[in-house]
Design an enzyme around this catalytic site. Structure first.
Site, PDB file in Angstrom:
ATOM      1  N   ASP A 104     -35.560 -10.137  34.243  1.00  0.00           N
ATOM      2  CA  ASP A 104     -35.492 -11.301  33.268  1.00  0.00           C
ATOM      3  C   ASP A 104     -34.761 -10.813  31.975  1.00  0.00           C
ATOM      4  OD1 ASP A 104     -36.829 -13.972  32.447  1.00  0.00           O
ATOM      5  OD2 ASP A 104     -37.916 -12.601  30.738  1.00  0.00           O
TER       6      ASP A 104
ATOM      7  N   GLU B  69     -30.821 -12.379  35.629  1.00  0.00           N
ATOM      8  CA  GLU B  69     -31.161 -13.579  35.139  1.00  0.00           C
ATOM      9  C   GLU B  69     -30.496 -13.533  33.534  1.00  0.00           C
ATOM     10  OE1 GLU B  69     -33.424 -16.640  32.285  1.00  0.00           O
ATOM     11  OE2 GLU B  69     -33.798 -14.620  32.419  1.00  0.00           O
TER      12      GLU B  69
HETATM   13  C1  GLC Z   1     -36.186 -16.012  30.973  1.00  0.00           C
HETATM   14  C2  GLC Z   1     -37.283 -17.066  31.648  1.00  0.00           C
HETATM   15  C3  GLC Z   1     -37.683 -17.827  30.407  1.00  0.00           C
HETATM   16  C4  GLC Z   1     -38.616 -16.998  29.710  1.00  0.00           C
HETATM   17  C5  GLC Z   1     -37.558 -16.052  29.058  1.00  0.00           C
HETATM   18  C6  GLC Z   1     -38.357 -15.016  28.016  1.00  0.00           C
HETATM   19  O1  GLC Z   1     -35.384 -16.652  30.456  1.00  0.00           O
HETATM   20  O2  GLC Z   1     -36.696 -17.596  32.719  1.00  0.00           O
HETATM   21  O3  GLC Z   1     -38.731 -18.743  31.354  1.00  0.00           O
HETATM   22  O4  GLC Z   1     -38.881 -17.818  28.298  1.00  0.00           O
HETATM   23  O5  GLC Z   1     -37.194 -15.249  29.995  1.00  0.00           O
HETATM   24  O6  GLC Z   1     -38.830 -14.132  28.942  1.00  0.00           O
END
Ligand code: GLC
Length: 651
Positions: A297, A339
């Site tokens: 993440d 991500e």
């Molecule tokens: C990522 C997640 C999102 C979250 C962010 C902070 O982008 O997909 O939902 O708010 O990380 O953890």
């Protein structure tokens, strides 16, 4: 680094291992003896990967006086977690090592869901295995499950304990049972590793608040605004509606804390080797519970450097590569999915067999929506032609919707090169999808409007954005038909363009926006909740009724997944964009194992024609088999495609 032309690192790496390993082998002797054969394999992997792990760690922490201690701690963590790795997972390691590109198969199809919204509890997921099988799923991403603060918690992305499941959902034992049951059915479980930050209720944060200097060093804390102000000049606000700035004053701590996202999400300080080691242990702990893919993440934010925007710093890559090397040694079945919802040039830098083998494809996602709104595929075709290719051994995760918003992350020069003004275009797209443009069918909500930059992102379900909600409300069968076609057009591309398609649960039966979040004080400020809807199992009953819209979607979705699995040409991500000579038609060629498929998709609201032989001279003159409809298509007078229709021509 070189020393008189001589690279000292491999030698030092070997030397450190020679020093450390015998001592640890002695210490763990009684546990190693019964698994001597597997230990031998472990050591082979260790010898293979150690040099690069050493080099990454040296890059990050080599300047610290206790570097040798860091190496020892990391090696000990590897051995301990490998010793704890359950037997079936060690067998899975062998299987994956023998077939490292298993995820490239056209058999792979994924879904992502919130456990509470889908099945209430973790253990109950097992009851839904027949549903997953019916859809043909092989990859199941469960949204964050861990203990997190009771009030706001960013949908679970503020983790208070990486080893305890939120008791409302179940327990770690349930997780192990679920991963084992799904693995037996050929479904790999994917979880998030939220490793850029913890919640402010995590034990590490609590100990920092209690004044423990070792744990204060886990985070970025400041006694006054001097440094925060210096950093802030270059930082962007990720949640500008939630608050301005990336630092939060904490009363208990009596200091400012770095909080890139929400004020209760404290950024971890990876310049501290103990943070690296502690989080690596959490990663291996999850791998040992049967998790096969970790979604890393918010990777862009891992490393901070004064005078920069603190995004995508080289050390962020080094940290992930070091985790990757550790996984290859102690849990080789584990894969990473990055991500990185940032500029496309940066997204691609996280994708490498030594880093993240899988990556979200935010560019394809955004541009499919862009082409749908404009009915013009030029930006999509141009960007995919130049930006789709990945290093061997890696794959895109293609998605249309997910739990987050849509941001218009295309490259400005790409836009200009096809005559588009990027700023105005982004404004248009956000307005289109929030229904502000007259004639727009979309029912999205604005997400995090930035008053300074004018940037607006969009929330909403696939169906609501593609016009189904609007059409259903108007009870207009012609409009319903149009929206269904738009949705299936996008899905058809998602499953055929190359990479692993990831469905957002609910989209398989045409889920529309849910506005109940507006009356929930914990959610009302975050419009992403509009598309985080509870599974309507009653719609399941409707699936048996051929006339319902739910059934139609379910049938279309499972048909597309089934078809994908039958076509060898859809193996892996090799894809070539083909020029159609028509700005409404997007086309690409997929070929593998002697099969060639030409996919042509019409993004226009009207019928379009193209000379198929112009696209590719190898297209037959008379007719060709369209694998999508199963019919032969006449090509003599050009390819004629109704609005939002596609063909998958076998050549
Ligand atoms: C990522 C997640 C999102 C979250 C962010 C902070 O982008 O997909 O939902 O708010 O990380 O953890």
């Amino acid at each position: 680094m070189s020393n008189g032309g001589h690279d000292w690192k491999p030698e030092q790496a070997r030397k450190s291992l020679r020093r450390l390993l015998p001592e640890l082998e002695e210490e763990f002797a009684s546990q190693l003896e019964p698994v001597a054969f597997d230990w031998h394999r472990f050591k082979n992997r260790l010898n293979r990967e150690w040099e690069r792990l050493f080099s990454y760690l040296h890059e990050l922490y080599g300047w610290q006086y206790d570097f040798h201690y860091t190496l020892e701690r990391v090696l000990r963590s590897l051995i301990q977690s490998w010793l704890e790795r359950p037997e079936p997972l060690r067998r899975l390691d062998e299987k994956r090592e023998a077939d490292p590109e298993w995820f490239q198969s056209q058999e792979m199809v994924g879904i992502v869901l919130y456990v509470d919204l889908f099945s209430d509890r973790l253990a109950k997921l097992k009851d839904h295995i027949p549903y997953f099988k019916k859809l043909g799923l092989t990859y199941l991403h469960l949204m964050p499950l861990f203990v997190s603060p009771h009030g706001e918690n960013d949908g679970g992305y503020a983790v208070s304990d990486y080893r305890s499941i939120n008791p409302d959902l179940g327990s770690i034992d349930d997780l192990e049972e679920v991963t084992a049951a799904l693995r037996d059915e050929g479904i790999s479980v994917v979880l998030d590793l939220v490793f850029n930050h913890t919640s402010d209720e995590h034990q590490w944060a609590m100990r920092a608040k209690a004044g423990d200097p070792d744990f204060m060093a886990f985070y970025f804390t400041f006694p006054d605004r001097e440094l925060p102000d210096q950093f802030q000049r270059y930082l962007r606000d990720i949640f500008p509606e939630a608050r301005a700035g990336s630092f939060t004053w904490d009363d208990e701590l009596g200091r400012w804390v770095w909080t890139t996202f929400n004020s209760y999400q404290w950024d971890l300080n990876y310049a501290n080797a103990e943070v690296f080691r502690a989080m690596a242990e959490e990663m291996l702990f999850l791998a040992n519970r049967g998790v096969e893919v970790l979604r890393l993440d918010a990777v862009a934010f891992l490393w901070k450097r004064l005078g920069t925007d603190c995004e995508n710093q080289p050390e962020a890559h080094t940290i992930i590569r070091a985790f990757n090397a550790m996984a290859r040694i102690a849990a080789p079945a584990l894969l990473f999915k990055s991500e990185a919802i940032v500029h496309p040039n940066e997204v691609i830098r996280y994708v490498h067999p030594d880093e993240c083998q899988l990556s979200y494809n935010p560019l394809l996602m955004a541009l499919l929506w862009e082409a749908l709104a404009t009915q013009d595929v030029r930006l999509l075709a141009h960007s995919m032609r130049t930006r789709y290719r990945l290093p061997a051994g890696c794959a895109w995760i293609n998605y249309l919707r997910c739990h987050d918003d849509i941001g218009w992350t295309f490259d400005d020069d790409d836009a200009r090169s096809v005559g588009i003004d990027p700023r105005a275009h982004r404004r248009f797209l956000s307005q289109f999808y929030t229904g502000e443009i007259p004639g727009s069918y979309a029912r999205g909500k604005k997400f995090q409007q930035n008053a300074l930059t004018g940037d607006v992102r969009v929330a909403g379900t696939l169906s609501s954005l593609a016009g189904l909600e609007d059409a259903l409300e108007r009870n207009d069968s012609e409009l319903i038909e149009r929206s269904v076609r738009r949705i299936t057009l996008l899905m058809g591309i998602q499953v055929s363009i190359g990479g692993l398609p990831l469905l957002y649960a609910g989209d398989e039966y045409g889920m529309v926006n849910d506005y109940t979040y507006l009356t929930d004080p914990r959610k009302v400020k975050d419009s992403r909740w509009v598309h985080r809807c509870k599974k309507r199992w009653e719609a399941q009953e409707d699936l048996a009724d051929a006339d319902t819209i739910e059934w139609r979607f379910f049938r279309e979705t499972s048909k597309l997944f089934k078809l994908r699995k039958q076509l060898p040409a859809l193996y892996d991500g090799g894809m070539e964009v083909v020029d159609t000579g028509n700005p409404h038609l997007f086309a690409y060629l997929r070929s593998h194992a002697e099969q060639r498929l030409l996919v042509v998709a019409n993004f226009s609201e009207a019928t379009q024609t193209s000379d198929a032989r112009f696209m590719l001279p190898s297209v037959p003159e008379g007719e060709a088999l369209d694998r999508l409809s199963g019919h032969r298509v006449a090509l003599a007078d050009g390819l004629v495609l109704e609005h939002h229709r596609a063909v998958w021509l076998e050549l």
